[in-house]
Design a protein around this motif. Structure first.
Motif, short mmCIF file in Angstrom:
data_model
loop_
_atom_site.label_atom_id
_atom_site.label_comp_id
_atom_site.label_asym_id
_atom_site.label_seq_id
_atom_site.Cartn_x
_atom_site.Cartn_y
_atom_site.Cartn_z
N ALA A 93 8.53 -3.87 -8.24
CA ALA A 93 8.68 -3.62 -6.80
C ALA A 93 9.90 -2.72 -6.55
CB ALA A 93 8.82 -4.94 -6.05
N LEU A 94 10.99 -3.02 -7.23
CA LEU A 94 12.19 -2.19 -7.08
C LEU A 94 11.92 -0.79 -7.62
CD1 LEU A 94 15.13 -1.84 -6.28
CD2 LEU A 94 15.76 -2.76 -8.53
N ALA A 97 13.30 2.74 5.30
CA ALA A 97 14.08 2.31 4.12
C ALA A 97 14.93 3.47 3.59
CB ALA A 97 13.15 1.79 3.03
N THR A 98 14.36 4.66 3.57
CA THR A 98 15.10 5.84 3.11
C THR A 98 16.30 6.09 4.02
OG1 THR A 98 13.09 6.78 2.17
CG2 THR A 98 14.90 8.31 2.60
N GLN A 99 16.11 5.93 5.32
CA GLN A 99 17.21 6.11 6.27
C GLN A 99 18.31 5.07 6.07
OE1 GLN A 99 14.95 6.09 9.93
NE2 GLN A 99 14.62 8.30 9.86
N LEU A 100 17.91 3.84 5.70
CA LEU A 100 18.92 2.81 5.42
C LEU A 100 19.79 3.22 4.23
CD1 LEU A 100 16.87 -0.48 5.93
CD2 LEU A 100 18.65 0.47 7.43
N PHE A 101 19.17 3.78 3.20
CA PHE A 101 19.93 4.27 2.05
C PHE A 101 20.86 5.40 2.48
CE2 PHE A 101 16.99 1.86 -0.51
CZ PHE A 101 17.70 1.57 -1.66
N GLU A 102 20.37 6.31 3.31
CA GLU A 102 21.19 7.43 3.77
C GLU A 102 22.40 6.94 4.54
OE1 GLU A 102 18.58 9.90 6.12
OE2 GLU A 102 17.46 10.56 4.36
N GLU A 125 0.84 -1.21 0.00
CA GLU A 125 0.00 0.00 0.00
C GLU A 125 0.87 1.26 0.00
OE1 GLU A 125 -4.01 1.60 0.26
OE2 GLU A 125 -3.30 -0.43 -0.08
N ALA A 126 1.91 1.25 0.82
CA ALA A 126 2.80 2.42 0.89
C ALA A 126 3.57 2.60 -0.42
CB ALA A 126 3.77 2.26 2.05
N LEU A 127 4.02 1.50 -1.00
CA LEU A 127 4.76 1.58 -2.26
C LEU A 127 3.86 2.05 -3.41
CD1 LEU A 127 6.86 -1.71 -2.07
CD2 LEU A 127 7.75 0.63 -1.97
N LEU A 128 2.70 1.45 -3.52
CA LEU A 128 1.81 1.74 -4.66
C LEU A 128 1.14 3.10 -4.58
CD1 LEU A 128 0.26 -1.80 -5.19
CD2 LEU A 128 2.06 -0.68 -6.51
N HIS A 129 0.96 3.60 -3.36
CA HIS A 129 0.30 4.90 -3.20
C HIS A 129 1.31 6.01 -2.90
CE1 HIS A 129 -3.82 3.49 -3.54
NE2 HIS A 129 -3.39 2.39 -2.92
N ASP A 158 11.38 5.01 -6.80
CA ASP A 158 10.59 6.21 -7.03
C ASP A 158 10.29 6.98 -5.74
OD1 ASP A 158 10.52 5.80 -9.75
OD2 ASP A 158 8.47 5.02 -9.78
N LEU A 159 10.29 6.28 -4.61
CA LEU A 159 9.98 6.92 -3.33
C LEU A 159 11.22 7.51 -2.64
CD1 LEU A 159 7.34 4.48 -1.87
CD2 LEU A 159 6.97 6.77 -2.78
N LEU A 160 12.38 7.17 -3.12
CA LEU A 160 13.61 7.69 -2.52
C LEU A 160 13.87 9.11 -3.01
CD1 LEU A 160 15.93 4.56 -2.91
CD2 LEU A 160 14.73 5.34 -0.83
N PRO A 161 14.60 9.88 -2.22
CA PRO A 161 14.97 11.22 -2.68
C PRO A 161 15.75 11.14 -4.00
CG PRO A 161 15.49 10.95 -0.35
CD PRO A 161 15.09 9.59 -0.87
#
Length: 185
Positions: free
Chosen positions: A85-86, A61-66, A46-50, A91-94
């Motif tokens: 999925a990837l 997940a964004t913090q893990l990338f940071e 739901e979070a990914l698709l919306h 698309d949601l990352l900065p």
């Protein structure tokens, strides 16, 4: 050593891609890196698709990338491209989520017809996110990856050797010590 985020873009719970990444994670750990696995399939659909940027799982997940200095991105190839999925996660990352990072792109697929998916589909997207360096990637045929009933993974010798080489190049770019591992073997 470096902190590495190891991202599996497979939507499957029995993914060869994810299993292969976990095998490479062990190699990176043996070279002194801290490795954090992330399976995109565990993030809320739901979070990914919306595009729910504020969802706690997406924020985490964004913090893990940071936090990561290096990122391994593994994906199965579907219709000559990386997984949806990837794509949803990326698309949601900065915009510059990979800024200053070293990235290793990997892909798995059923036919050599998809071997260029890394260079023509995945690499341009990763490059647009500002990494310092994208190391040479590798495409592994599904038939070269076998999971035993006990969960052990077997990779065909030629593929295993190529994967070891690209993983060691990635580790070296991060300041790893692949030569020490090879000498100990």
């Amino acid at each position: 050593m470096a902190t590495v985020l190891s991202v599996s873009g497979s939507p499957s719970a029995t993914s060869r891609t994810a299993r292969l990444l976990r095998l490479l994670d062990e190699r990176l750990r043996a070279q002194g890196h801290e490795v954090i696995p992330l399976d995109v399939r565990t993030l809320p659909a739901e979070a990914l698709l919306h595009a729910d940027f504020a969802h706690p799982a997406i924020v985490e997940a964004t913090q893990l990338f940071e936090r990561a200095e290096g990122v391994v991105i593994g994906t199965p190839v579907y219709k000559a491209a990386y997984s949806g999925a990837l794509k949803a996660l990326l698309d949601l990352l900065p915009q510059y989520a990979l800024a200053g990072k070293t990235v290793l792109p990997l892909a798995t697929g059923g036919t050599t017809a998809h071997v260029l998916a890394i260079d023509y589909a995945l690499r341009p997207v990763l490059n647009s996110m500002g990494p310092a360096h994208i190391t040479p990637g590798w495409f592994t045929l599904d038939k070269d990856i076998t999971a035993g009933d006990d969960g052990t993974l077997t990779v065909a010798p030629a593929s295993a050797e190529a994967l070891a080489q690209v993983t060691d190049q990635f580790s070296l770019a991060l300041g790893g010590r692949p030569a020490l591992l090879a000498a100990a073997g």
